[in-house]
Design an enzyme around this catalytic site. Structure first.
Site, PDB file in Angstrom:
ATOM      1  N   SER A 190      -4.443   3.462   0.855  1.00 48.76           N
ATOM      2  CA  SER A 190      -4.172   4.009  -0.556  1.00 48.76           C
ATOM      3  C   SER A 190      -5.279   3.716  -0.718  1.00 48.76           C
ATOM      4  O   SER A 190      -6.540   3.466  -0.817  1.00 48.76           O
ATOM      5  CB  SER A 190      -3.149   3.448  -0.630  1.00 48.76           C
ATOM      6  OG  SER A 190      -2.893   4.001  -2.160  1.00 48.76           O
ATOM      7  N   THR A 191      -5.015   3.141  -2.210  1.00 48.87           N
ATOM      8  CA  THR A 191      -5.852   2.020  -2.789  1.00 48.87           C
ATOM      9  C   THR A 191      -7.045   1.351  -2.168  1.00 48.87           C
ATOM     10  O   THR A 191      -6.916   0.064  -0.913  1.00 48.87           O
ATOM     11  CB  THR A 191      -5.696   0.766  -3.555  1.00 48.87           C
ATOM     12  OG1 THR A 191      -4.434   1.530  -4.343  1.00 48.87           O
ATOM     13  CG2 THR A 191      -6.290   0.405  -4.795  1.00 48.87           C
ATOM     14  N   MET A 230      -1.559   0.074  -1.613  1.00 45.32           N
ATOM     15  CA  MET A 230      -0.882  -0.476  -2.312  1.00 45.32           C
ATOM     16  C   MET A 230       0.562  -0.092  -2.036  1.00 45.32           C
ATOM     17  O   MET A 230       1.158   1.555  -1.333  1.00 45.32           O
ATOM     18  CB  MET A 230      -0.861  -0.497  -3.658  1.00 45.32           C
ATOM     19  CG  MET A 230       0.478  -1.466  -4.981  1.00 45.32           C
ATOM     20  SD  MET A 230      -0.149  -3.102  -4.661  1.00 45.32           S
ATOM     21  CE  MET A 230       1.315  -3.922  -5.294  1.00 45.32           C
ATOM     22  N   HIS A 237      -3.670   8.958   0.086  1.00 45.33           N
ATOM     23  CA  HIS A 237      -2.629   9.056  -1.172  1.00 45.33           C
ATOM     24  C   HIS A 237      -4.484   9.796  -2.252  1.00 45.33           C
ATOM     25  O   HIS A 237      -5.355   8.807  -2.559  1.00 45.33           O
ATOM     26  CB  HIS A 237      -2.783   8.009  -2.052  1.00 45.33           C
ATOM     27  CG  HIS A 237      -1.767   7.226  -1.251  1.00 45.33           C
ATOM     28  ND1 HIS A 237      -0.778   6.258  -0.926  1.00 45.33           N
ATOM     29  CD2 HIS A 237      -1.140   8.188  -0.442  1.00 45.33           C
ATOM     30  CE1 HIS A 237      -0.168   6.437  -1.009  1.00 45.33           C
ATOM     31  NE2 HIS A 237       0.047   7.421  -0.158  1.00 45.33           N
ATOM     32  N   ASP A 268       3.960   3.216   2.190  1.00 45.28           N
ATOM     33  CA  ASP A 268       4.273   4.179   2.178  1.00 45.28           C
ATOM     34  C   ASP A 268       4.158   4.263   4.037  1.00 45.28           C
ATOM     35  O   ASP A 268       2.990   3.913   3.813  1.00 45.28           O
ATOM     36  CB  ASP A 268       3.271   4.835   1.815  1.00 45.28           C
ATOM     37  CG  ASP A 268       3.559   6.572   1.632  1.00 45.28           C
ATOM     38  OD1 ASP A 268       4.474   7.556   2.224  1.00 45.28           O
ATOM     39  OD2 ASP A 268       2.213   6.948   1.965  1.00 45.28           O
TER      40      ASP A 268
END
Length: 368
Positions: A180-181, A299, A206, A302
């Site tokens: 993600s991030t 973050m 993401h 997930d």
């Protein structure tokens, strides 16, 4: 955080500056301490006000957002959330911004700007909160960056020379990556070191619709393997990496002896679409002990529970360590779930995986 997150908004649109200021000031844990209509004004404000985070438009007068970001990350690295336009060019520029060190981005609508930004309010403030606690990396000097296009800020070396890795074993194995991030650069760091005949690789990062096409194209130009967006129903081949298209769910199915990509309009899982949980669950069920899992920076949680399912099904899993993560959320949760076999710095994940795959090949050849 005990004090409010102090944000400066940099955008050439008075409407956007007003809307973002209002969205930020509605939050109890943050405040907009200033706005600037171009980067030169912003530069002075940053010096004087020392914000925690800035939001930065891509296209602005006098100096565009990318030039400004490059200078900022070399001279005064700080958390930046890019405000991008949802266009093909906007997506390409956003990928460049993430490469330069921006923490994340928000895609603003081209029409219905006021209502669109307000609809994105929760996403905007969530990304500002993440940026405020993220580990910011200093951009490489321009000369170094120009001479080492594959370097990612994590000390990446140039990709290894193409090698024969697995032969027929490569069709049995599958590498499954979630991020993600900070994940766009982390994924690049892994993929550029994978040899041309590596097993098929499936990836969930993401990302909203419209941006994964540019992300895949950028990686495809850097890697020995072929990198593309996943297409529903296509066979997953060795030497290829498949990225979940933004705004869809992506999982793996089996058709006879082959792995097949499934891309559909399933509901969000853990608030994400695409979701790492969806991909990893399918890898646990379909690939089992032939899977390798990799959890990178991001973050939230997930994919953590599904990565444990992968491990229970016999996969071997790598998790990025805290020191090299932009945000140590998803990796921390994967470790807490007991899903990791090895926790490694980003730059060591691909070499460790390749060494393990070569070991499996050697054992196979010895048996033959």
């Amino acid at each position: 955080m005990s004090r409010k997150i102090r944000v400066i908004v940099v955008d050439d649109s008075a409407l956007v500056r007003s809307l973002l200021s209002e969205i930020i000031n509605r939050q109890r844990d943050m405040e907009c301490i200033g706005t600037a209509n171009d980067p030169l004004v912003a530069r002075e404000m940053i010096r004087e006000m020392n914000p925690d985070v800035i939001t930065l438009d891509v296209e602005m007068p006098r100096m565009d957002g990318i030039d400004f970001l490059g200078r900022l990350m070399r001279l005064r690295p700080m958390p930046v959330v890019m405000i991008s336009t949802l266009t093909e060019r906007g997506a390409e520029v956003t990928m460049k911004a993430l490469e330069l060190g921006a923490i994340d981005f928000v895609a603003k609508p081209r029409v219905g700007l006021a209502s669109g930004l307000n609809d994105l309010a929760s996403q905007i403030v969530d990304k500002i909160r993440v940026a405020a606690v993220a580990q910011v990396r200093r951009a490489a000097p321009r000369e170094a960056a120009a001479s080492a296009p594959h370097a990612s800020g994590a000390g990446a070396a140039a990709p290894a020379a193409p090698t024969t890795l697995l032969g027929r074993l490569s069709t049995e194995k599958l590498i499954c990556i979630g991020a993600s991030t900070g994940g766009t650069e982390a994924i690049k760091e892994v993929l550029v070191h994978m040899p041309a005949d590596s097993p098929g690789i499936v990836i969930t990062q993401h990302m909203p619709p419209g941006f994964t096409t540019s992300f895949a194209a950028r990686l495809n130009g850097l890697c020995q393997i072929t990198v593309k967006e996943a297409v529903n129903g296509e066979r997953i081949l060795p030497g290829h990496a498949y990225i979940a298209p933004g705004g869809t769910q992506f999982h793996v199915a089996r058709s006879g002896a082959n792995y097949v990509a499934v891309v559909d309009d399933g509901p969000p899982v853990n608030r994400h679409k695409p979701s790492v949980e969806v991909l990893f669950k399918s890898c646990a069920a379909v690939v089992g002990r032939n899977a390798f899992g990799i959890m990178l920076t991001g973050m939230g949680n997930d994919g953590a529970a599904a990565m444990r399912e992968m491990k229970d099904a016999g996969s071997y899993n790598y998790v990025q360590d805290e020191a090299t993560c932009i945000v140590f959320g998803m990796p921390r949760e994967a470790i807490a779930h007991g899903a990791s076999d090895e926790v490694l710095p980003l730059g060591q994940i691909a070499p460790a995986l390749v060494a393990r795959l070569r070991g499996a090949t050697d054992r196979l050849h010895h048996r033959i």
